[in-house]
Scaffold this motif. Structure first.
Motif, short mmCIF file in Angstrom:
data_model
loop_
_atom_site.label_atom_id
_atom_site.label_comp_id
_atom_site.label_asym_id
_atom_site.label_seq_id
_atom_site.Cartn_x
_atom_site.Cartn_y
_atom_site.Cartn_z
N GLN A 176 -51.28 3.03 -12.10
CA GLN A 176 -51.12 2.58 -10.71
C GLN A 176 -50.32 3.59 -9.88
OE1 GLN A 176 -49.30 -1.27 -11.64
NE2 GLN A 176 -51.05 -2.29 -10.69
N LEU A 177 -49.34 4.21 -10.49
CA LEU A 177 -48.47 5.15 -9.76
C LEU A 177 -49.12 6.51 -9.54
CD1 LEU A 177 -45.11 4.37 -11.59
CD2 LEU A 177 -45.62 3.85 -9.20
N LYS A 178 -49.95 6.93 -10.47
CA LYS A 178 -50.51 8.28 -10.46
C LYS A 178 -51.18 8.65 -9.14
CE LYS A 178 -52.57 11.47 -13.66
NZ LYS A 178 -53.05 11.62 -15.02
N PRO A 179 -52.04 7.80 -8.58
CA PRO A 179 -52.69 8.20 -7.32
C PRO A 179 -51.73 8.32 -6.14
CG PRO A 179 -53.68 6.17 -8.20
CD PRO A 179 -52.54 6.53 -9.07
N MET A 180 -50.56 7.70 -6.25
CA MET A 180 -49.60 7.72 -5.14
C MET A 180 -48.56 8.83 -5.29
SD MET A 180 -48.97 3.69 -4.66
CE MET A 180 -49.65 2.84 -6.05
N ALA A 181 -48.55 9.46 -6.46
CA ALA A 181 -47.56 10.50 -6.72
C ALA A 181 -48.03 11.82 -6.12
CB ALA A 181 -47.35 10.64 -8.22
N ASP A 182 -47.24 12.33 -5.18
CA ASP A 182 -47.55 13.62 -4.58
C ASP A 182 -46.26 14.28 -4.11
OD1 ASP A 182 -46.87 12.45 -2.09
OD2 ASP A 182 -48.95 11.83 -1.74
N SER A 183 -46.35 15.29 -3.28
CA SER A 183 -45.16 16.05 -2.88
C SER A 183 -44.44 15.48 -1.66
CB SER A 183 -45.54 17.51 -2.63
OG SER A 183 -46.49 17.58 -1.59
N THR A 184 -44.95 14.40 -1.07
CA THR A 184 -44.25 13.77 0.05
C THR A 184 -43.01 13.05 -0.47
OG1 THR A 184 -45.45 11.69 -0.14
CG2 THR A 184 -46.45 13.40 1.26
N THR B 225 -42.13 9.89 -0.20
CA THR B 225 -42.54 8.65 -0.88
C THR B 225 -43.26 8.97 -2.18
OG1 THR B 225 -42.78 7.59 1.28
CG2 THR B 225 -43.83 6.50 -0.58
N GLY B 226 -44.11 9.97 -2.14
CA GLY B 226 -44.85 10.38 -3.33
C GLY B 226 -43.94 10.83 -4.45
N MET C 197 -43.74 9.64 -8.26
CA MET C 197 -43.78 10.63 -9.33
C MET C 197 -42.60 10.43 -10.29
SD MET C 197 -45.33 13.29 -10.65
CE MET C 197 -46.33 14.06 -9.39
N SER C 198 -41.42 10.22 -9.73
CA SER C 198 -40.23 10.00 -10.55
C SER C 198 -40.37 8.74 -11.42
CB SER C 198 -39.00 9.89 -9.65
OG SER C 198 -37.86 9.62 -10.42
N ALA C 199 -40.86 7.67 -10.82
CA ALA C 199 -41.06 6.43 -11.57
C ALA C 199 -42.09 6.63 -12.68
CB ALA C 199 -41.48 5.31 -10.63
N MET C 200 -43.14 7.36 -12.37
CA MET C 200 -44.18 7.64 -13.35
C MET C 200 -43.63 8.46 -14.51
SD MET C 200 -47.92 9.36 -12.71
CE MET C 200 -47.34 11.06 -12.68
#
Length: 141
Positions: A55-63, A65-66, A70-73
């Motif tokens: 669930q987290l992977k698609p939202m993890a990016d360099s922004t 919020t992202g 990424m940290s949670a993932m």
């Protein structure tokens, strides 16, 4: 000494020796059961970790919020890896008879079991914490 008194003496000696050694075995078995109970409690959460990572992977990016996603993932992935590493290390220290059947532990293995108890309890905290953080982050959406 008569045969009757000799047999009585041997029977009493056997009872005394049995009573003195049994609590140690029971204590080690009980500790093994406690350690395995913690493992059994958190092992099913590995599938929860996998689902949350997906669930987290698609939202993890360099922004900004992202980066939170990424940290949670990464925390979830680290918890999963820690579980796999702990199980591998635990399995290298103890055989299946010791783990499952209460086979008597050597003095060294009794010390190891205390170390493993600390590790598995920390692992439980890490797993539960990473899941809670990820779920909280995802519930903000």
């Amino acid at each position: 000494m008569t045969i009757k008194s000799t047999l009585t003496f041997l029977a009493l000696l056997f009872i005394v020796v049995s009573c003195k050694t049994e609590p140690k075995k029971a204590e080690a078995t009980s500790k093994m059961e406690e350690v395995m109970a913690v493992h059994d409690e958190v092992m099913p959460k590995m599938s929860t970790i996998s689902k949350l990572v997906a669930q987290l992977k698609p939202m993890a990016d360099s922004t900004e919020t992202g980066k939170e996603y990424m940290s949670a993932m990464k925390d979830l992935q680290a918890s999963h890896k820690s579980m796999m590493d702990w199980m591998q290390g635990f399995g290298a220290r103890f055989d299946s008879d010791e783990i499952l059947n209460g086979k008597e532990l050597t003095a060294e293995k009794k010390k190891w079991l205390l170390e493993e108890e600390i590790k598995v309890n920390q692992l439980k905290e890490d797993i539960n914490g990473s899941i809670a953080r990820a779920e909280d982050l995802l519930s903000e959406d």
